[in-house]
Design a protein around this motif. Structure first.
Motif, PDB file in Angstrom:
ATOM      1  N   MET A   1       6.107 -17.958   8.548  1.00  0.00           N
ATOM      2  CA  MET A   1       6.576 -16.580   8.454  1.00  0.00           C
ATOM      3  C   MET A   1       7.150 -16.141   9.802  1.00  0.00           C
ATOM      4  N   THR A   2       8.289 -15.481   9.771  1.00  0.00           N
ATOM      5  CA  THR A   2       8.878 -14.975  11.004  1.00  0.00           C
ATOM      6  C   THR A   2       8.151 -13.702  11.433  1.00  0.00           C
ATOM      7  N   GLU A   3       8.372 -13.309  12.688  1.00  0.00           N
ATOM      8  CA  GLU A   3       7.723 -12.102  13.185  1.00  0.00           C
ATOM      9  C   GLU A   3       8.186 -10.872  12.409  1.00  0.00           C
ATOM     10  N   LYS A   4       9.449 -10.875  11.985  1.00  0.00           N
ATOM     11  CA  LYS A   4       9.962  -9.745  11.214  1.00  0.00           C
ATOM     12  C   LYS A   4       9.218  -9.609   9.892  1.00  0.00           C
ATOM     13  N   HIS A   5       8.988 -10.728   9.217  1.00  0.00           N
ATOM     14  CA  HIS A   5       8.249 -10.699   7.953  1.00  0.00           C
ATOM     15  C   HIS A   5       6.793 -10.306   8.170  1.00  0.00           C
ATOM     16  N   LEU A   6       6.196 -10.795   9.253  1.00  0.00           N
ATOM     17  CA  LEU A   6       4.815 -10.429   9.548  1.00  0.00           C
ATOM     18  C   LEU A   6       4.694  -8.936   9.848  1.00  0.00           C
ATOM     19  N   SER A   7       5.685  -8.389  10.535  1.00  0.00           N
ATOM     20  CA  SER A   7       5.663  -6.948  10.824  1.00  0.00           C
ATOM     21  C   SER A   7       5.740  -6.135   9.544  1.00  0.00           C
ATOM     22  N   ARG A   8       6.592  -6.559   8.622  1.00  0.00           N
ATOM     23  CA  ARG A   8       6.678  -5.865   7.340  1.00  0.00           C
ATOM     24  C   ARG A   8       5.360  -5.978   6.567  1.00  0.00           C
ATOM     25  N   LEU A   9       4.760  -7.157   6.627  1.00  0.00           N
ATOM     26  CA  LEU A   9       3.474  -7.346   5.963  1.00  0.00           C
ATOM     27  C   LEU A   9       2.416  -6.421   6.565  1.00  0.00           C
ATOM     28  N   ALA A  10       2.443  -6.261   7.891  1.00  0.00           N
ATOM     29  CA  ALA A  10       1.481  -5.380   8.550  1.00  0.00           C
ATOM     30  C   ALA A  10       1.617  -3.948   8.050  1.00  0.00           C
ATOM     31  N   TRP A  11       2.850  -3.477   7.895  1.00  0.00           N
ATOM     32  CA  TRP A  11       3.044  -2.109   7.404  1.00  0.00           C
ATOM     33  C   TRP A  11       2.626  -1.982   5.951  1.00  0.00           C
ATOM     34  N   LEU A  12       2.856  -3.033   5.146  1.00  0.00           N
ATOM     35  CA  LEU A  12       2.422  -3.006   3.748  1.00  0.00           C
ATOM     36  C   LEU A  12       0.898  -2.945   3.647  1.00  0.00           C
ATOM     37  N   VAL A  13       0.217  -3.764   4.470  1.00  0.00           N
ATOM     38  CA  VAL A  13      -1.248  -3.746   4.481  1.00  0.00           C
ATOM     39  C   VAL A  13      -1.752  -2.381   4.951  1.00  0.00           C
ATOM     40  N   THR A  14      -1.077  -1.805   5.941  1.00  0.00           N
ATOM     41  CA  THR A  14      -1.452  -0.478   6.432  1.00  0.00           C
ATOM     42  C   THR A  14      -1.310   0.560   5.339  1.00  0.00           C
ATOM     43  N   ALA A  15      -0.197   0.522   4.617  1.00  0.00           N
ATOM     44  CA  ALA A  15       0.020   1.473   3.518  1.00  0.00           C
ATOM     45  C   ALA A  15      -1.037   1.310   2.436  1.00  0.00           C
ATOM     46  N   PHE A  16      -1.399   0.055   2.133  1.00  0.00           N
ATOM     47  CA  PHE A  16      -2.432  -0.205   1.144  1.00  0.00           C
ATOM     48  C   PHE A  16      -3.771   0.377   1.599  1.00  0.00           C
ATOM     49  N   GLY A  17      -4.115   0.155   2.870  1.00  0.00           N
ATOM     50  CA  GLY A  17      -5.371   0.678   3.397  1.00  0.00           C
ATOM     51  C   GLY A  17      -5.410   2.193   3.377  1.00  0.00           C
ATOM     52  N   LEU A  18      -4.301   2.836   3.759  1.00  0.00           N
ATOM     53  CA  LEU A  18      -4.261   4.297   3.756  1.00  0.00           C
ATOM     54  C   LEU A  18      -4.321   4.849   2.333  1.00  0.00           C
ATOM     55  N   ALA A  19      -3.733   4.120   1.371  1.00  0.00           N
ATOM     56  CA  ALA A  19      -3.814   4.548  -0.027  1.00  0.00           C
ATOM     57  C   ALA A  19      -5.257   4.503  -0.521  1.00  0.00           C
ATOM     58  N   LEU A  20      -5.983   3.429  -0.177  1.00  0.00           N
ATOM     59  CA  LEU A  20      -7.397   3.348  -0.560  1.00  0.00           C
ATOM     60  C   LEU A  20      -8.212   4.459   0.094  1.00  0.00           C
ATOM     61  N   LEU A  21      -7.951   4.689   1.388  1.00  0.00           N
ATOM     62  CA  LEU A  21      -8.685   5.735   2.098  1.00  0.00           C
ATOM     63  C   LEU A  21      -8.372   7.107   1.495  1.00  0.00           C
ATOM     64  N   SER A  22      -7.112   7.343   1.136  1.00  0.00           N
ATOM     65  CA  SER A  22      -6.749   8.617   0.497  1.00  0.00           C
ATOM     66  C   SER A  22      -7.474   8.771  -0.837  1.00  0.00           C
ATOM     67  N   GLY A  23      -7.576   7.667  -1.585  1.00  0.00           N
ATOM     68  CA  GLY A  23      -8.331   7.704  -2.836  1.00  0.00           C
ATOM     69  C   GLY A  23      -9.787   8.056  -2.604  1.00  0.00           C
ATOM     70  N   ALA A  24     -10.384   7.494  -1.524  1.00  0.00           N
ATOM     71  CA  ALA A  24     -11.776   7.814  -1.193  1.00  0.00           C
ATOM     72  C   ALA A  24     -11.926   9.294  -0.851  1.00  0.00           C
ATOM     73  N   VAL A  25     -10.966   9.840  -0.107  1.00  0.00           N
ATOM     74  CA  VAL A  25     -11.015  11.262   0.248  1.00  0.00           C
ATOM     75  C   VAL A  25     -10.936  12.132  -1.004  1.00  0.00           C
ATOM     76  N   ILE A  26     -10.048  11.775  -1.933  1.00  0.00           N
ATOM     77  CA  ILE A  26      -9.930  12.539  -3.183  1.00  0.00           C
ATOM     78  C   ILE A  26     -11.242  12.493  -3.972  1.00  0.00           C
ATOM     79  N   LEU A  27     -11.873  11.327  -4.033  1.00  0.00           N
ATOM     80  CA  LEU A  27     -13.143  11.206  -4.748  1.00  0.00           C
ATOM     81  C   LEU A  27     -14.238  12.026  -4.072  1.00  0.00           C
ATOM     82  N   ILE A  28     -14.229  12.066  -2.738  1.00  0.00           N
ATOM     83  CA  ILE A  28     -15.209  12.889  -2.019  1.00  0.00           C
ATOM     84  C   ILE A  28     -15.009  14.357  -2.361  1.00  0.00           C
ATOM     85  N   LEU A  29     -13.755  14.810  -2.413  1.00  0.00           N
ATOM     86  CA  LEU A  29     -13.476  16.203  -2.753  1.00  0.00           C
ATOM     87  C   LEU A  29     -13.895  16.511  -4.189  1.00  0.00           C
TER      88      LEU A  29
END
Length: 303
Positions: free
Chosen positions: A1-29
């Motif tokens: 994998m090139t660094e460009k592809h790895l960088s895109r993967l990092a942002w995708l993983v970040t978005a996935f993590g933030l989506a899960l965390l947002s779901g947890a916040v909604i469930l807490i509310l």
């Protein structure tokens, strides 16, 4: 994998993590409308701690995108997503299903709660050991990394079956006092002990490397020292150890530790604007000592 592809993967993983965390916040509310179960924290305390883990996910994603070949950003992502994403979402999903309305696939959430816990716990010693460039200090430390990875695999495989591993107040349908449950208890308890020892040894490696470091590298280790001070203060004021702070203030301090540690470490790893870290550490220690004394005086007067 090139660094460009790895960088895109990092942002995708970040978005996935933030989506899960947002779901947890909604469930807490959602859970805020019902009384808490015995032994559970109040919903706003959970909200503070869970929301603070967004910092670890964002900083980890930024480091992984900027330095995709450095394992450190990916470890920060594992810590933030494991704790604030997978475990928090799974635990809140179980609580909402129990307290408000039955949700589909609730039994699977018990496994993911154990998986998230295993992920972030195993990330802690590696965050110490691989600081700051994502490389082991030397080949002599390779065995410790192997122990951490193997312990993580044991936890991820057996923790959800262990009756003594209680991550949520709702009884798990997978906890049985049979031979499999006994084996799961023994294996997971041993794995946790190994990870705790790995945390101590990896922290010892940080002390040694920080003592030997010079120049910019020494400044980086001072940032890690600042993060460690915040963590120690959070542990000291934890209501289960020293009951000096009310629940909400304890949650605020824990949230500050969860947010401050990845922020400080992220700055050190990226080598970005290394301010007068000596002054920051001195002020943190000074204010921490003063806060401790004030807390003790307040507690004594109240009692």
């Amino acid at each position: 994998m090139t660094e460009k592809h790895l960088s895109r993967l990092a942002w995708l993983v970040t978005a996935f993590g933030l989506a899960l965390l947002s779901g947890a916040v909604i469930l807490i509310l959602l859970r805020s409308s019902v009384p808490p179960r015995p032994g559970d924290q109040l919903w706003y305390n959970d909200l503070l701690v869970t929301a603070s883990l967004a910092v670890a996910i964002v900083v980890g994603g930024f480091v992984a995108a900027r330095l995709p070949r450095n394992l450190y950003g990916w470890l920060l992502l594992a810590f933030g997503i494991g704790n604030g994403g997978v475990q928090s979402f799974a635990v809140e999903y179980i609580l909402v299903s129990e307290q408000i309305a039955p949700l589909p696939l609730t039994p699977a959430a018990f496994y993911f709660a154990a998986l998230g816990f295993s992920l972030w716990l195993a990330a802690v010693p590696l965050l110490f050991l691989l600081f700051p460039d994502g490389q082991l200090p030397s080949k002599r430390w390779r065995w410790l990394a192997v122990v951490v990875v193997f312990s993580f695999l044991v936890l991820a495989t057996f923790m959800w079956l262990s009756p003594s591993a209680v991550l949520v107040s709702v009884p798990s349908p997978f906890h049985h006092s049979d031979m499999l449950g006994g084996w799961a208890d023994n294996l997971t308890s041993t794995a946790v002990v190994f990870i705790m020892l790995a945390i101590l040894l990896s922290a010892f490696s940080v002390i040694i490397r920080g003592w030997r470091a010079r120049g910019l590298e020494r400044q980086q280790f001072k940032w890690l020292g600042l993060a460690s001070v915040i963590t120690v203060l959070a542990f000291f004021f934890n209501t289960e150890v020293v009951p000096l702070l009310p629940g909400v203030l304890d949650a605020l301090l824990e949230a500050a530790a969860f947010a401050g540690v990845p922020l400080a470490v992220g700055i050190a790893v990226l080598r970005y604007r290394l301010w007068d870290i000596d002054i920051i550490i001195r002020k943190t220690v000074l204010y921490g000592v003063l806060s401790t004394l004030l807390g003790v005086v307040f507690f004594v007067l109240i009692v």
